[in-house]
Design an enzyme around this catalytic site. Structure first.
Site, PDB file in Angstrom:
ATOM      1  CD  GLU A   1      -3.542  -6.283   2.655  1.00  0.00           C
ATOM      2  OE1 GLU A   1      -4.281  -5.265   2.810  1.00  0.00           O
ATOM      3  OE2 GLU A   1      -1.987  -5.759   2.225  1.00  0.00           O
TER       4      GLU A   1
ATOM      5  CD  GLU B   1      -3.127  -1.253   1.728  1.00  0.00           C
ATOM      6  OE1 GLU B   1      -3.326  -0.332   2.910  1.00  0.00           O
ATOM      7  OE2 GLU B   1      -3.916  -1.419   1.797  1.00  0.00           O
TER       8      GLU B   1
HETATM    9  O1  AHR Z   1      -5.326  -6.743   6.797  1.00  0.00           O
HETATM   10  C1  AHR Z   1      -5.359  -4.899   7.227  1.00  0.00           C
HETATM   11  C2  AHR Z   1      -4.779  -4.206   6.318  1.00  0.00           C
HETATM   12  O2  AHR Z   1      -5.058  -3.668   6.089  1.00  0.00           O
HETATM   13  C3  AHR Z   1      -3.508  -4.193   6.119  1.00  0.00           C
HETATM   14  O3  AHR Z   1      -2.114  -4.228   6.956  1.00  0.00           O
HETATM   15  C4  AHR Z   1      -2.838  -3.145   4.964  1.00  0.00           C
HETATM   16  O4  AHR Z   1      -2.586  -3.286   4.036  1.00  0.00           O
HETATM   17  C5  AHR Z   1      -4.323  -3.413   4.787  1.00  0.00           C
HETATM   18  O5  AHR Z   1      -4.777  -2.016   5.088  1.00  0.00           O
END
Ligand code: AHR
Length: 514
Positions: free
Chosen positions: A317, A194
């Site tokens: 994710e 991110e």
């Molecule tokens: O999964 C939780 C968080 O969500 C992670 O650390 C981040 O990459 C995302 O914003």
């Protein structure tokens, strides 16, 4: 004229009468791409009780059965699930993590403060050896997410050398000193996480330059082009991000581009994980089904720069995100898991399967005790969530050949004047010739009658499994861990090339035709 109007009205009437008759067409003799097993990947961050208490309970723990500190019950459950790949150590945590803090004698390891997740002290007792050895136990490929935001190029280059170099080198020698002779040969590497947010609030142009620098010094010590470098990807619908990475990063430096997208009611008002309303369920499913558009549009941009589809879209994710359980640390993201999560999992995996030509890895966030977990633990107790059951039912698609499937459906899940497609599906054929068809009905109230027209195969024998429950909010608890579980599915009739099935409200079915 009157007769003409009558005919139109009759047609419209007939249309609404058949609104819940869903026709699914599958051509079993027209195979598509392989469904990469890594689509069924997971993610484990140093966040809350995912690592500590979830996977790892400490080498000296005598209360909870473990192997080198890793819970035996968890290993068994995840092996059954067939976890193909596991991403670690973050998430946002990755860009604060200095891997050298987590090697060598545990008593000598420095502590840090986990600045993203609850401000707790991280003692680094679970480090590189612990994670990579655990992956060997799980028979899962490791996916290491490297620190770009607060790290250095040399730090990542050294990490690659430490885990992958076979000969004599400063890092390989250090690894041996720390007790590991053979390299682990780690293939998958994330270059930051991110980067548009917690990884450093960068523009894509700035990150693309930085990425090139980091990727250049990631040496493939195996000399077998084994390294798979994944660029930190877009936040949901930030198509400009993907465009810039694909445009600016030379193809020989990149193997994957990531994408993150979560499902929720509203980002600032997430609502409870269990006692949610139908309105909250509907909104969550709206965001979950948006994955189809996201994957399609990011893929279209990738197609422009990489028509051969060499670079993978890695959704590293995804999952449902709600308010934490009452009384738990808000920074730990601990939430229960209901049939709503089963719906998210089933529909999302269908989307990934159907885009297997470009989506070649995905990582559900997160494996244990965090967000849409497949496992919850409480001291020595462990339970499997509805999401676990869906992931397990679907693992039959891993490395199978995608079969083209179309749904001609009038069936809509309608709620307060809005509607979503009620039924989703995907199908594959495995090496033994068995065909698997996964179908989800997300409608909170209505069953669907689905006719599957399966042509191009002589397979006759049909069996199936279903995950359903009395209420959408049903979930497993430590007192009642088996409340939601898959059972054999028999509610279908076969006639020639077609099968008619009844799909109960909010259910997931996987059929096997052999
Ligand atoms: O999964 C939780 C968080 O969500 C992670 O650390 C981040 O990459 C995302 O914003």
């Amino acid at each position: 004229m009157t007769r003409y109007l009558l005919a139109i009205l009759l047609c419209l009437g007939a249309g609404s009468l058949s609104a819940r008759q869903v026709q699914v067409h599958i051509n079993a003799d027209q195979g598509g791409p392989t469904i990469n097993k890594n689509i069924y990947g997971h993610f484990a961050e140093h966040l809350g009780r995912c690592i500590y208490g979830g996977f790892y309970v400490g080498d000296d723990n005598t209360e909870i059965p473990n192997t080198n500190g890793v819970r035996n019950d968890v290993v068994e459950a995840l092996k059954d699930l067939k976890v193909p790949v596991l991403r670690w150590p973050g998430g946002c945590f990755a860009d604060t993590y200095h891997w050298m803090d987590g090697i060598g004698p545990k008593e000598d390891r420095p502590t840090i403060v986990n600045q993203w997740w609850g401000g707790v002290t991280e003692d680094n007792s679970f480090g590189t050896h612990d994670f990579l050895n655990m992956c060997e136990m799980l028979d899962a490929e490791p996916y290491l997410a490297a620190n770009v935001g607060s790290g250095e190029v040399k730090e990542l280059a050294d990490w690659v050398q430490y885990v992958n170099h076979d000969g004599t080198s400063p890092m390989a020698d250090l690894r041996r000193e720390n007790g590991r002779e053979e390299p682990w040969q780690v293939t998958y590497w994330g270059v930051g996480n991110e980067m548009w947010g917690c990884g450093g609030n960068m523009t894509p142009e700035y990150y693309a330059n930085l990425y090139k620098q980091y990727a250049t010094f990631m040496t493939d010590w195996s000399n077998s082009s084994n390294l798979f470098r994944i660029a930190s990807g877009a936040n949901v619908a930030d198509y400009h991000w993907t465009e810039v990475l694909m445009r600016d990063i030379p193809k020989h430096l990149i193997e994957g581009v990531a994408l993150h997208s979560y499902s929720f009611v509203e980002w600032n008002e997430k609502g409870p994980a269990t006692g949610f309303s139908e309105a909250q369920y509907f909104s969550t499913m709206e965001t979950a089904l948006r994955m189809e558009e996201l994957v399609t549009r990011h893929s279209t941009i990738m197609d422009k720069y990489d028509p051969e589809k060499r670079i993978a879209l890695v959704v590293d994710e995804w999952g449902g995100w709600y308010n934490v359980e009452e009384g738990t640390n808000p920074g730990f993201l601990y939430q229960q898991n209901t049939m709503r999560d089963a719906m998210i999992a089933g529909t999302t995996l269908n989307i990934f399967n159907n885009h297997a030509d470009r989506v070649r890895m995905a990582n559900l966030a997160q494996t244990i005790n965090v967000l849409q977990a497949v496992i919850l633990t409480e001291d020595e107790k462990m339970l499997l969530t509805p999401t676990y059951h869906v992931m397990k039912m679907y693992n039959v698609h891993q490395d199978a050949t995608l079969l083209p499937l179309s749904i001609s459906s009038g069936a809509q899940y309608e709620f307060e004047g809005k509607s979503l497609p009620a039924v989703s599906g995907s199908a594959s054929v495995n090496e033994e010739g068995a065909i698997h068809i996964s179908l989800v009905n997300i409608d909170a109230d209505e069953a669907q009658e689905v006719t599957v027209n399966l042509r191009g195969t002589d397979n006759k024998k049909v069996s199936g499994t279903i995950l359903k429950a009395a209420n959408l909010t049903d979930h497993n608890t430590f007192d009642n861990p088996d409340k939601v579980q898959p059972v054999a599915y028999k509610d279908f009739k076969r006639k020639g090339e077609s099968m008619t099935l009844q799909l109960p409200p909010f259910s997931v079915v996987v059929l096997k035709v052999e």
